[in-house]
Design a protein around this motif. Structure first.
Motif, PDB file in Angstrom:
ATOM      1  N   UNK A  65      30.814  35.793  45.897  1.00  0.00           N
ATOM      2  CA  UNK A  65      31.808  36.373  46.802  1.00  0.00           C
ATOM      3  C   UNK A  65      32.003  35.460  48.006  1.00  0.00           C
ATOM      4  N   UNK A  66      33.215  35.471  48.532  1.00  0.00           N
ATOM      5  CA  UNK A  66      33.522  34.619  49.668  1.00  0.00           C
ATOM      6  C   UNK A  66      34.103  33.286  49.257  1.00  0.00           C
ATOM      7  N   UNK A  67      34.152  33.021  47.950  1.00  0.00           N
ATOM      8  CA  UNK A  67      34.709  31.767  47.451  1.00  0.00           C
ATOM      9  C   UNK A  67      36.014  32.008  46.698  1.00  0.00           C
ATOM     10  N   UNK A  68      36.625  33.180  46.898  1.00  0.00           N
ATOM     11  CA  UNK A  68      37.896  33.510  46.267  1.00  0.00           C
ATOM     12  C   UNK A  68      38.969  33.514  47.357  1.00  0.00           C
ATOM     13  N   UNK A  69      39.439  32.316  47.677  1.00  0.00           N
ATOM     14  CA  UNK A  69      40.370  32.121  48.786  1.00  0.00           C
ATOM     15  C   UNK A  69      41.761  31.813  48.266  1.00  0.00           C
ATOM     16  N   UNK A  70      42.770  32.415  48.884  1.00  0.00           N
ATOM     17  CA  UNK A  70      44.161  32.129  48.538  1.00  0.00           C
ATOM     18  C   UNK A  70      44.978  32.026  49.811  1.00  0.00           C
ATOM     19  N   UNK A  71      46.096  31.323  49.720  1.00  0.00           N
ATOM     20  CA  UNK A  71      46.996  31.146  50.861  1.00  0.00           C
ATOM     21  C   UNK A  71      48.374  31.661  50.476  1.00  0.00           C
ATOM     22  N   UNK A  72      48.955  32.478  51.356  1.00  0.00           N
ATOM     23  CA  UNK A  72      50.219  33.149  51.057  1.00  0.00           C
ATOM     24  C   UNK A  72      51.264  32.836  52.124  1.00  0.00           C
ATOM     25  N   UNK A  73      52.449  32.471  51.652  1.00  0.00           N
ATOM     26  CA  UNK A  73      53.576  32.177  52.538  1.00  0.00           C
ATOM     27  C   UNK A  73      54.436  33.427  52.714  1.00  0.00           C
ATOM     28  N   UNK A  74      54.769  33.731  53.950  1.00  0.00           N
ATOM     29  CA  UNK A  74      55.647  34.855  54.258  1.00  0.00           C
ATOM     30  C   UNK A  74      57.093  34.433  54.066  1.00  0.00           C
ATOM     31  N   UNK A  75      57.850  35.208  53.272  1.00  0.00           N
ATOM     32  CA  UNK A  75      59.265  34.918  53.006  1.00  0.00           C
ATOM     33  C   UNK A  75      60.140  35.842  53.851  1.00  0.00           C
ATOM     34  N   UNK A  76      60.528  35.354  55.011  1.00  0.00           N
ATOM     35  CA  UNK A  76      61.259  36.175  55.964  1.00  0.00           C
ATOM     36  C   UNK A  76      62.606  36.632  55.430  1.00  0.00           C
TER      37      UNK A  76
END
Length: 256
Positions: A111-122
């Motif tokens: 746990x703690x190694x499941x990282x994702x990055x998300x872009x906000x679509x305005x």
């Protein structure tokens, strides 16, 4: 396909005003504590966030997942922050050591190694007024390979219906910056709501959609949507202000 799809409608979800060509993202980390050490985990992450993630781009909100296979896990959400900030993170002295000593020991292995990055679509989201985050319905979708543009075009059509006919709805559209065909989480549609009764309400998306696009258009939309996706899932996330470094207040309304 449940009525939460889009009319009902990741993370925090702030409507960002971009002053440069660099866009911002949210970092999401899935944390699963040892079920026998939840108290220690919550104590440790609370102190960590209050000290190291209590303002600015590195501000953190924590959510508890209350439905689905990941029930009982927490989502640690930092941002919005520009990509350039990751080149030289402005971490206070002792940040990493504090995490290792007071948070990591209480997590399940891996746990703690499941990282994702998300872009906000305005352009696809709708934040009509200031609000305070409490609960979120998080729909994630697995988009078929080669169908990304088609999927976003369809999302835009539903967005136009909501903006025209559902002025009280508050929702955000987020896209995974590093999607995986194995994970199947390419697109997130997040609805913000206060009371659970909202989940049982009829949001009349079919009626509103057909008022704009004509009789039978909703059934066609559903068929087309199944052609561009491999399915998805829905989770309910509950904001935990006690564990977070920043408040759930979202200021989005234009001031005149």
């Amino acid at each position: 396909m449940r009525k939460l799809i889009f009319a009902s409608l990741l993370m925090p979800l702030l409507a960002l005003s971009q002053n440069s060509t660099e866009y911002s993202v949210f970092e999401n980390d899935l944390l699963t504590p040892n079920p026998t050490q939840i108290g220690q985990f919550e104590k440790g992450i609370t102190a960590h966030n209050k000290k190291y993630h209590n303002e600015g781009p590195t501000g953190v909100r924590v959510y508890w997942i209350s439905t689905g296979p990941r029930t009982g896990s927490y989502v640690w959400v930092m941002g919005p922050l520009p990509w350039s900030s990751l080149d030289s993170p402005a971490q206070k002295e002792g940040h990493a050591a504090d995490w290792r000593a007071n948070v990591a020991p209480y997590l399940m292995p891996g746990s703690g190694f499941q990282t994702s990055f998300w872009k906000f679509n305005a352009d696809l989201s709708f934040f009509p007024k200031d609000f305070t985050i409490k609960n979120m319905a998080v729909d994630t979708w697995d988009i078929k390979r080669g169908k990304y543009k088609e999927a976003l075009t369809m999302v835009k059509k539903v967005h136009d219906v909501n903006v025209s006919k559902s002025l009280d709805d508050t929702y955000g559209i987020y896209t995974n910056e590093f999607p995986s065909t194995k994970e199947g989480r390419d697109l997130a549609v997040i609805s913000f709501f206060d009371k659970s009764a909202w989940l049982g309400e009829n949001h009349s998306i079919e009626k509103k959609y057909e008022e704009m696009y004509g009789a039978g258009s909703w059934d066609k939309f559903l068929g087309d949507w199944m052609e561009v996706t491999n399915g998805g899932d829905t989770e309910i996330w509950m904001y935990r202000p006690d564990l977070s470094g920043i408040s759930g207040d979202v200021k989005v309304a234009e001031r005149k």
